[in-house]
Design a protein around this motif. Structure first.
Motif, PDB file in Angstrom:
ATOM      1  N   LEU A  80     -25.983 -39.368   4.774  1.00  0.00           N
ATOM      2  CA  LEU A  80     -25.005 -38.984   5.439  1.00  0.00           C
ATOM      3  C   LEU A  80     -24.394 -37.678   4.861  1.00  0.00           C
ATOM      4  N   HIS A  81     -24.443 -37.664   3.550  1.00  0.00           N
ATOM      5  CA  HIS A  81     -23.673 -36.313   3.189  1.00  0.00           C
ATOM      6  C   HIS A  81     -24.490 -34.969   3.314  1.00  0.00           C
ATOM      7  N   LEU A 142     -26.800 -43.654  14.029  1.00  0.00           N
ATOM      8  CA  LEU A 142     -28.119 -44.412  13.714  1.00  0.00           C
ATOM      9  C   LEU A 142     -28.481 -44.648  12.344  1.00  0.00           C
ATOM     10  N   CYS A 143     -27.906 -43.854  11.326  1.00  0.00           N
ATOM     11  CA  CYS A 143     -28.066 -44.259   9.918  1.00  0.00           C
ATOM     12  C   CYS A 143     -27.500 -45.728   9.630  1.00  0.00           C
ATOM     13  N   VAL A 152     -19.874 -47.151   4.103  1.00  0.00           N
ATOM     14  CA  VAL A 152     -21.078 -46.367   5.208  1.00  0.00           C
ATOM     15  C   VAL A 152     -20.475 -46.352   6.385  1.00  0.00           C
ATOM     16  N   LEU A 153     -19.844 -47.496   7.064  1.00  0.00           N
ATOM     17  CA  LEU A 153     -19.381 -47.394   8.327  1.00  0.00           C
ATOM     18  C   LEU A 153     -18.195 -46.302   8.487  1.00  0.00           C
ATOM     19  N   THR A 158     -16.181 -40.939  10.022  1.00  0.00           N
ATOM     20  CA  THR A 158     -15.662 -39.434   9.630  1.00  0.00           C
ATOM     21  C   THR A 158     -16.666 -38.263  10.106  1.00  0.00           C
ATOM     22  N   ILE A 159     -17.954 -38.595   9.933  1.00  0.00           N
ATOM     23  CA  ILE A 159     -18.887 -37.554  10.533  1.00  0.00           C
ATOM     24  C   ILE A 159     -18.792 -37.491  11.966  1.00  0.00           C
ATOM     25  N   GLU A 160     -18.663 -38.421  12.356  1.00  0.00           N
ATOM     26  CA  GLU A 160     -18.539 -38.200  13.946  1.00  0.00           C
ATOM     27  C   GLU A 160     -17.279 -37.464  14.454  1.00  0.00           C
TER      28      GLU A 160
END
Length: 179
Positions: A80-81, A142-143, A152-153, A158-160
Motif C-alpha cells: 500500500l505504501h 483489492l489488496c 490496513v483498511l 486513505t489511499i482511495e
C-alpha cells in the motif's frame, strides 16, 4: 506465508504441551512426598509457579497465533505504501501541464518549459492520469479485500481518498482547457 502459519501453530501446540507436562510434574512432586504433615503453605510455591507458567504460555501462544497475521499486515502495508507513492508520482507528472499555457494570451517566462502538446493531447493526457489514479485506488482496495485489519483498511481508505482528490484536481484542469 503458509509455512509461517504452520510453524507458528506447531510451536503453539508444543508450548501448550510442555506447559501441561511441567504442571503435571509439579503437581506430582507436590503430592508425592515422604513428609506426613503438609500444610496449605507448602502449596503456595506450586500455585505461584502454575500461574506464572500459564501466563507465559498464554503470551507465547498469543504471539505465535498472531504471527502470520502480523507478517501479512507488514506485506500489505508495504504494498500500500508503494501504491501511495505511485499516486504521488502520477500527480507530479501532470503538475507541469498547465491549461493556461494553451491560451493565446499566455506569455511564457524565461524558465517556462515549452509545451509540446495540443489541446486534445493534453486532455487525453489528463484523462490517462485520472484513469491511472483510479486504478491505483482500486488496486489498493483489492489488496485489502479479505483483510479485517483496521490499520490496513484505514490505509486503503486513505489511499482511495487521496486518489479521488488528485483525480478531482485533474478534472478541474480538464474543465479549464480552452475550447
Amino acid at each position: 506465508m503458509r509455512i509461517a502459519r504452520i510453524w507458528s501453530r506447531a510451536l503453539m501446540w508444543l508450548i501448550l504441551a510442555a506447559t501441561l507436562v511441567a504442571m503435571a510434574l509439579g503437581i506430582h512432586d507436590a503430592t508425592v512426598s515422604d513428609e506426613r504433615l503438609r500444610t496449605s503453605l507448602d502449596w503456595l510455591p506450586l500455585i505461584e509457579t502454575v500461574i506464572a507458567d500459564l501466563v507465559y504460555a498464554g503470551v507465547a501462544v498469543y504471539f505465535l497465533y498472531s504471527f502470520p497475521e502480523r507478517i501479512r499486515r507488514g506485506r500489505t502495508l508495504a504494498l500500500l505504501h508503494q501504491l501511495r507513492s505511485m499516486a504521488h508520482v502520477i500527480d507530479m507528472h501532470q503538475l507541469t501541464k498547465d491549461p493556461e499555457m494553451l491560451r493565446e494570451s499566455f506569455q511564457p517566462t524565461a524558465v517556462s518549459r515549452p509545451l509540446d502538446l495540443s489541446r486534445d493531447e493534453m486532455e487525453r493526457y489528463f484523462e490517462y492520469c485520472s484513469e491511472m489514479l483510479s486504478l491505483v485506488g482500486k488496486t489498493a482496495a483489492l489488496c485489502a479485500e479479505e483483510s479485517r485489519d483496521v490499520v490496513v483498511l484505514d490505509t486503503v481508505s486513505t489511499i482511495e481518498s487521496l486518489t479521488v482528490g488528485m483525480s478531482r484536481k485533474i478534472w478541474q484542469k480538464i474543465s479549464m482547457l480552452p475550447r
